[in-house]
Design an enzyme around this catalytic site. Structure first.
Site, short mmCIF file in Angstrom:
data_model
loop_
_atom_site.label_atom_id
_atom_site.label_comp_id
_atom_site.label_asym_id
_atom_site.label_seq_id
_atom_site.Cartn_x
_atom_site.Cartn_y
_atom_site.Cartn_z
N LYS A 290 -2.34 -1.60 -3.52
CA LYS A 290 -3.17 -0.39 -3.47
C LYS A 290 -2.30 0.86 -3.49
O LYS A 290 -1.37 0.96 -2.69
CB LYS A 290 -3.97 -0.44 -2.17
CG LYS A 290 -4.61 0.83 -1.78
CD LYS A 290 -5.18 0.68 -0.40
CE LYS A 290 -5.92 1.93 -0.05
NZ LYS A 290 -6.50 1.86 1.27
N LYS B 76 0.86 -1.18 0.00
CA LYS B 76 0.00 0.00 0.00
C LYS B 76 0.89 1.23 0.00
O LYS B 76 1.71 1.42 0.90
CB LYS B 76 -0.88 0.00 1.23
CG LYS B 76 -1.64 1.29 1.42
CD LYS B 76 -2.57 1.18 2.58
CE LYS B 76 -3.30 2.47 2.81
NZ LYS B 76 -4.32 2.31 3.86
N ARG C 238 -10.71 10.18 2.02
CA ARG C 238 -10.54 10.93 3.27
C ARG C 238 -11.68 11.92 3.46
O ARG C 238 -12.12 12.17 4.58
CB ARG C 238 -9.17 11.62 3.28
CG ARG C 238 -8.04 10.60 3.34
CD ARG C 238 -6.66 11.22 3.28
NE ARG C 238 -5.64 10.16 3.22
CZ ARG C 238 -4.35 10.39 2.96
NH1 ARG C 238 -3.94 11.63 2.73
NH2 ARG C 238 -3.49 9.41 2.92
N1 PB1 Z 1 -6.17 3.44 6.54
C1 PB1 Z 1 -5.84 4.22 5.42
C2 PB1 Z 1 -7.01 4.48 4.53
C3 PB1 Z 1 -6.55 4.62 3.10
C4 PB1 Z 1 -6.51 6.09 2.70
C5 PB1 Z 1 -5.55 6.90 3.54
O1 PB1 Z 1 -4.35 6.63 3.51
O2 PB1 Z 1 -6.06 7.76 4.22
C6 PB1 Z 1 -7.43 3.84 2.14
C7 PB1 Z 1 -8.48 2.98 2.84
N2 PB1 Z 1 -7.93 1.74 3.21
C8 PB1 Z 1 -8.11 4.75 1.12
C9 PB1 Z 1 -8.88 3.94 0.11
C10 PB1 Z 1 -9.39 4.78 -1.04
O3 PB1 Z 1 -8.83 5.86 -1.29
O4 PB1 Z 1 -10.34 4.34 -1.66
#
Ligand code: PB1
Ligand code: ZN
Length: 326
Positions: free
Chosen positions: A251, A198, A208
Site C-alpha cells: 500500500k 506500507k 484522512r
Molecule cells: N493507519 C493509517 C491509515 C492510512 C492513511 C494514513 O497514513 O493516514 C491508510 C488506512 N489504512 C489510508 C488508506 C487510504 O488512503 O485509502
C-alpha cells in the site's frame, strides 16, 4: 520473417486476449473499505473521496445489503468517532459502544456470510493523530504502542472480527497481536493481515479527510516506509511473515507494483493484498472528469496490474462498481 516473430495471432480476437490473463478479477477477491461513524443517522459524502460516504450504524446495514445482493464478500472497517474526546492512547478505538465494535456485531447479525476485516490503528482515535502511543519527545513509544494495538486487535477479535489488519506500522506488532490472540484462544479463528509494505507519501489525503485522522503535528515518515526503500520493504515483509502474518498488504499499489511482485515472491505461501488507496482512487476519478481516461477502463487496467504483480486480494473503493462490472 522468423516464425517466432509472429505473436499477434495469439491475441487478435477479444477472447484470445482474455486468455492471456494468468489471473482474472473476480468478486470474491474484493474487500470494500467502510467508514463507520458514531452518529447513528449519518450518511455523509466525502468531498475528496468520490462516491464514498461515512455511515452511521442506522444507515450502514441498508447500504451494505445492496452490495451483498450484488456479490460483496468482504469489507474492511474504519471507525470514525466524531462526538467523543480523543486521548493520547486512542481509548475510543476499542470502545465497546464505539462504531467499530458495534458495526462488527451488526454486520455479523445481518450478513452471516460477510467476511469482516478490521483495520487496527490508533490514528483515528488519538488526540495527536499518530498511529501509536508517543514518548515525551513526540516520537513513538514502541512498547506501549504495540501493547495498545494488540489490545485493540484482541477486542475486535472478541467482538467477532474475522480478520485483523494492523495499519499502524509499529515494529513487532504482528508478533504481539498473534500472541494476544493465542492467549485469548482466538488465534485459530482470526486471520492476521499485516500492512507490511506500507509507504508514507502523498496518497492518503482523502482517507484522512474521511476518517479525521491527520497527524496533529509532524508526519508518518518515521514509521511508514520511505517510498524509495524497496529493500526496506522486503525486510518488513520477511519480518511480518516470520512474526505470523497470514496475509500481507502492499500500500499504495499503483506506484509499488515492483514491491507487490517482491511480496508475492517472498511471501509466496500467503495471499498478497493490494490496497488501492484513497489518493489513487481520487486521481483516477479526477482524470476521468477531465476526460483523460475512461473510468471503467482505467479501473480494470490498474486493478489487473495488481493481479499481474501477484496480488490475490484487492482492497478498493471501486468495489461497488466491480460488483456491477464483473
Ligand atoms: N493507519 C493509517 C491509515 C492510512 C492513511 C494514513 O497514513 O493516514 C491508510 C488506512 N489504512 C489510508 C488508506 C487510504 O488512503 O485509502
Ligand atoms: Zn494509523
Amino acid at each position: 520473417t522468423q516464425v517466432s516473430s509472429i505473436l499477434q495471432g495469439a491475441y487478435h480476437h477479444p477472447l484470445s486476449r482474455e486468455w492471456q490473463a494468468e489471473r482474472q478479477l473476480s468478486k470474491n477477491m474484493f474487500i470494500y473499505p467502510l467508514f463507520v461513524s458514531d452518529t447513528e443517522d449519518e450518511e455523509a459524502s466525502i468531498d475528496s473521496l468520490p462516491n464514498q460516504k461515512r455511515w452511521g450504524l442506522k444507515k450502514l446495514i441498508p447500504f451494505v445489503a445492496t452490495l451483498v445482493a450484488k456479490g460483496l464478500r468482504s469489507v474492511i472497517l474504519f471507525g470514525v468517532p466524531m462526538s467523543q474526546p480523543k486521548d493520547e492512547v486512542g481509548t475510543l478505538a476499542d470502545d465497546p459502544n464505539g462504531p467499530v465494535i458495534q458495526a462488527i456485531k451488526l454486520l455479523k447479525e445481518n450478513f452471516p456470510e460477510l467476511y469482516i476485516v478490521c483495520d487496527v490503528c490508533l490514528c483515528e482515535y488519538t488526540s495527536h493523530g499518530h498511529c501509536g502511543v508517543l514518548l515525551e519527545d513526540g516520537t513513538l513509544n514502541r512498547e506501549r504502542s504495540v501493547q495498545r494495538i494488540a489490545k485493540v486487535a484482541e477486542n475486535y477479535a472478541r467482538a467477532g472480527a474475522h480478520c485483523l489488519a494492523p495499519s499502524d506500522m509499529m515494529d513487532g506488532r504482528i508478533l504481539e497481536i498473534k500472541q494476544a490472540l493465542i492467549d485469548a484462544q482466538l488465534a485459530h479463528k482470526v486471520m492476521l493481515m499485516s500492512y507490511s509494505a506500507k509507504f508514507s507519501g502523498n496518497l492518503y489525503g482523502p482517507f484522512r479527510d474521511a476518517a479525521g485522522s491527520c497527524p496533529s503535528f509532524g508526519d508518518r515518515r518515521a514509521y511508514q516506509l520511505p517510498p524509495v526503500g524497496g529493500g526496506l520493504a522486503k525486510r518488513a515483509l520477511i519480518r511480518d511473515l516470520n512474526e505470523g502474518a497470514d496475509a500481507v498488504i502492499v500500500k499504495p499499489s499503483t506506484f509499488y507494483l515492483d514491491v507487490m511482485k517482491s511480496a508475492a515472491e517472498i511471501c509466496e505461501n500467503i495471499p498478497v493484498v493490494a490496497y488501492h488507496v484513497s489518493g489513487e482512487f481520487a486521481m483516477l476519478h479526477a482524470a476521468a472528469e477531465k476526460n483523460i481516461v475512461d473510468l471503467k477502463d482505467i479501473a480494470f487496467e490498474s486493478h489487473n496490474g495488481f493481479l499481474r504483480a501477484g496480488a490475490k486480494l484487492i482492497i478498493s473503493y471501486f468495489t461497488p462498481e466491480f460488483l456491477d462490472w464483473l
